[in-house]
Design an enzyme around this catalytic site. Structure first.
Site, mmCIF file in Angstrom:
data_model
loop_
_atom_site.group_PDB
_atom_site.id
_atom_site.type_symbol
_atom_site.label_atom_id
_atom_site.label_comp_id
_atom_site.label_asym_id
_atom_site.label_seq_id
_atom_site.Cartn_x
_atom_site.Cartn_y
_atom_site.Cartn_z
ATOM 1 N N ASP A 1 0.838 -1.281 0.093
ATOM 2 C CA ASP A 1 0.125 -0.030 -0.031
ATOM 3 C C ASP A 1 0.769 1.235 0.059
ATOM 4 O O ASP A 1 0.337 2.394 -0.259
ATOM 5 C CB ASP A 1 -0.750 0.252 1.129
ATOM 6 C CG ASP A 1 -1.932 -1.204 1.102
ATOM 7 O OD1 ASP A 1 -2.201 -1.438 -0.105
ATOM 8 O OD2 ASP A 1 -2.609 -1.335 2.380
ATOM 9 N N GLY B 1 -6.033 -1.158 -1.287
ATOM 10 C CA GLY B 1 -5.644 -0.102 -0.715
ATOM 11 C C GLY B 1 -6.825 0.542 0.145
ATOM 12 O O GLY B 1 -8.075 1.043 -0.399
ATOM 13 N N GLU C 1 -10.434 -0.147 -3.289
ATOM 14 C CA GLU C 1 -11.309 -1.040 -2.501
ATOM 15 C C GLU C 1 -11.704 -0.312 -1.457
ATOM 16 O O GLU C 1 -12.776 -0.349 -0.615
ATOM 17 C CB GLU C 1 -10.593 -2.321 -1.896
ATOM 18 C CG GLU C 1 -9.530 -2.126 -1.133
ATOM 19 C CD GLU C 1 -8.962 -3.292 -0.580
ATOM 20 O OE1 GLU C 1 -9.580 -4.398 -0.454
ATOM 21 O OE2 GLU C 1 -7.625 -3.165 0.094
ATOM 22 N N LEU D 1 -3.444 -11.599 -6.219
ATOM 23 C CA LEU D 1 -2.383 -11.369 -7.214
ATOM 24 C C LEU D 1 -1.601 -10.262 -7.220
ATOM 25 O O LEU D 1 -0.469 -10.171 -7.420
ATOM 26 C CB LEU D 1 -2.968 -11.488 -8.571
ATOM 27 C CG LEU D 1 -3.250 -13.029 -9.111
ATOM 28 C CD1 LEU D 1 -4.237 -13.356 -10.263
ATOM 29 C CD2 LEU D 1 -1.940 -13.925 -9.320
ATOM 30 N N GLN D 2 -2.338 -9.096 -6.777
ATOM 31 C CA GLN D 2 -1.599 -7.860 -7.033
ATOM 32 C C GLN D 2 -0.487 -8.026 -6.017
ATOM 33 O O GLN D 2 0.503 -7.127 -5.847
ATOM 34 C CB GLN D 2 -2.432 -6.586 -6.790
ATOM 35 C CG GLN D 2 -3.127 -6.556 -5.533
ATOM 36 C CD GLN D 2 -4.512 -5.739 -5.699
ATOM 37 O OE1 GLN D 2 -4.577 -4.686 -6.113
ATOM 38 N NE2 GLN D 2 -5.708 -6.485 -5.429
#
Lengths: 393, 393
Positions: free
Chosen positions: B135, B180, B236, B288-289
């Site tokens: 983040d 985030g 998000e 995945l990120q």
């Protein structure tokens, strides 16, 4: 006879569909005719949305080879009888003697019908189909370009997500939804993620096996009682024994018609959450699995180039009404041809003998079939830390 | 004083958190002491779940450097006052004089409290924090290792999905949900996808800007009337002007308590579907990120190694109660240190001056900040066509 070349792309994108265009252009340049591409498949032909690629420079062509998605646009258009004449008018306008349609079984049907009409009205055209699908569901070819790269993406992502989902000292169940309405090849590729370090996925659900909620819950419960972390992969096309999509019932239970659930992943997540364990999450690989060129298979890309190149060779030799097919050899792959009639509208499913006895995994033979298709990493060009791609729409 | 080294990982995984362990081990090997790792963060210390890494071979160490997820496991455990003594007993048992905790702001709080307790009871320990988060929300450091790789994944995936969503000659709206909760750095990284070929994303929604449904619909309508394909990225953690998560209301509208919607992506998809256009889809990048090591940033990986290496150097020089921080130089990055007290429990949000005037994009300065962090492709080892990773849990 007309001497120029026209190609077009159809159906869903893949990570290597443009590599076939690269092959067509490279080979067609040697023939001396002009090279055209239709934007948005046959829709572009009907609208005279045609661009010339004869003089494309080598640097752009190299980038095209590694670009994902359909660089010339695509369509899902079913040509109507009364549209054939318009297509041939455009062919005549651009002097097209060779037509290459890159797509799946529906595209082969389109090419087949168009070619038959041309023959009937005396327009001399060589029509060649170039195979493409991430589902690997075309018959009469060892595999479909696009599948190898999607399989590599699925296996890599499942391996990475399996490691990620495993980091806390608590039980968790992870479900990954993978593309494939009728054919389980792509979901089966998740089995490639397993190695000495990663033992996931533990349960694999293919559309070829009728889905049963109770069996599923028993499978998961058994696996969860043995190990604290269970990793599941499931095809979006799971159907029950009556052939209905397994998750549609769940959807209709939703009183708010515009508040739809996702697909199979969310459905299975909900089943697990309600019956077994609250710590469950589902992941949908979504469109990334067909366009992640950054992790495309070099072998898949090479073969995608080859079917384009050889397609032009076959056409120039006078062949028509065939799809280029792929044959596995001792050292790699070569091409052959198969009449449109044998592939048009037909699909190939995952072989029953490659599904393991418990219907929740694949056999060694299946692994041996898939493994050569994911070999090598395609040389995607990077610029300032990100892939550099190209398109013509 | 005790001479041995202990490190542990905490919080959510990243694609390069193990690169910091690689740095710690490499540098600690030079000190002559033994090197230990706790499995599952401080939970592993409490349970005496400790493994020795002193004699790890170089080949495995190289693979560790490029492995995603937390190779030693992680936890979100808040140490209780009465647990400190147990921790120090374990430290004493293994002769630990140097403790490295790799994590975000909560982990820095844990390390800070533990270190203060040790000082109080006279246990001599050098405690160093090693930054890690996707983040990028830690203050007092130019960036956090993990962010660069997640940003590269987000930008690459958005670029590829933008190309994919663009192939048909029809209007479509695509929404991508990015991680985030409070800090928009990762969603902002989607802006890096834009280049001369890809003009997406068109609208970017950060958690730093209060979300308003009507404004959102107006934004999308305006964009959709200008171009047929609109590509949206959204954090998000979108909250309304009262600080409530924007999509919670939507969730509670669901009469079936166990049939929950997804998050922001599904919520925005539904808003668009109901009010503007039926052809809309949402994609959630999900875990995945944070674990896609196959597309990790080489720059991020290098800095992750550096904060581990320099952390050991600082500790051996006698520093304690500090987090290693990153300083941007003319030619790259170097490290410095910052007291725990300045980072523990604090978060950094995306700077207001980097959000464009219309609140739907980022400025050139933001791009210039992010771009160096995604440079280069980490040299992930491949075996039989798939990445080879390692873990110790």
């Amino acid at each position: 006879m007309h001497k120029n070349v026209l190609f077009a792309q159809s159906g869903g994108p893949t990570a290597v569909i443009n590599a076939s265009c690269y092959g067509i252009i490279k080979q067609a340049k040697k023939s001396g005719g002009r090279i055209f591409a239709a934007r948005y498949g046959v829709e572009g032909i009907l609208k005279d949305n045609i661009i010339e690629m004869t003089d494309i420079d080598d640097a752009t062509l190299e980038i095209l080879r590694y670009s994902p998605s359909s660089a010339f646009g695509s369509c899902r258009h079913k040509l109507k009888e009364e549209e054939f004449e318009s297509v041939l008018k455009i062919f005549d306008k651009y002097g097209i003697g060779y037509f290459f349609y890159i797509g799946g079984n529906d595209s082969m049907t389109t090419a087949d019908r168009l070619s038959k009409y041309a023959l009937k009205v005396g327009y001399d055209i060589k029509a060649i189909g170039i195979p493409k699908t991430i589902d690997n569901d075309l018959p009469c070819t060892d595999f479909c370009p696009g599948y190898g790269s999607a399989a590599k993406y699925v296996a890599t992502s499942v391996k990475e997500m399996a490691l990620d989902s495993d980091v806390y000292d608590k039980g968790i169940i992870t479900i990954v939804e993978i593309m494939g309405r009728d054919s389980g090849f792509l979901t089966a590729a998740s089995a490639l993620a397993k190695d000495e370090v990663v033992d996931s996925p533990h349960l694999i659900y293919l559309p070829e096996v009728p889905f049963d909620e109770n069996e599923f819950l028993k499978d998961v419960e058994r696996a969860y009682s043995k190990k604290k972390k269970v990793f599941i992969t499931a095809s979006e096309g799971l159907k029950n024994k009556d052939g209905e999509y397994a998750y549609l019932r769940e959807r209709s239970a939703d009183a708010f018609s515009n508040l739809q659930m996702g697909g199979v992943g969310k459905y299975l997540e909900n089943l697990v959450k309600t019956n077994i364990e609250k710590r469950v999450k589902s992941v949908e690989l979504s469109i990334l699995q067909r366009c992640a060129a950054h992790i495309a298979s070099a072998q898949d890309n090479d073969v995608a180039v080859m079917v384009g190149t050889d397609g032009v060779k076959y056409a120039m030799e006078g062949l028509t009404d065939v799809m280029v097919s792929i044959v596995r050899t001792e050292n790699g792959f070569k091409t052959s041809t198969v009449p449109f009639s044998e592939v048009a509208g037909k699909i190939k499913v995952f072989p029953k003998e490659w599904i393991d006895n418990e219907n929740r995994g694949v056999t060694r033979e299946a692994i041996d079939y898939m493994l050569p298709l994911v070999q090598g990493e395609a040389k995607v060009p990077y610029e300032k830390g990100l892939p550099r791609y190209v398109r013509f729409i």
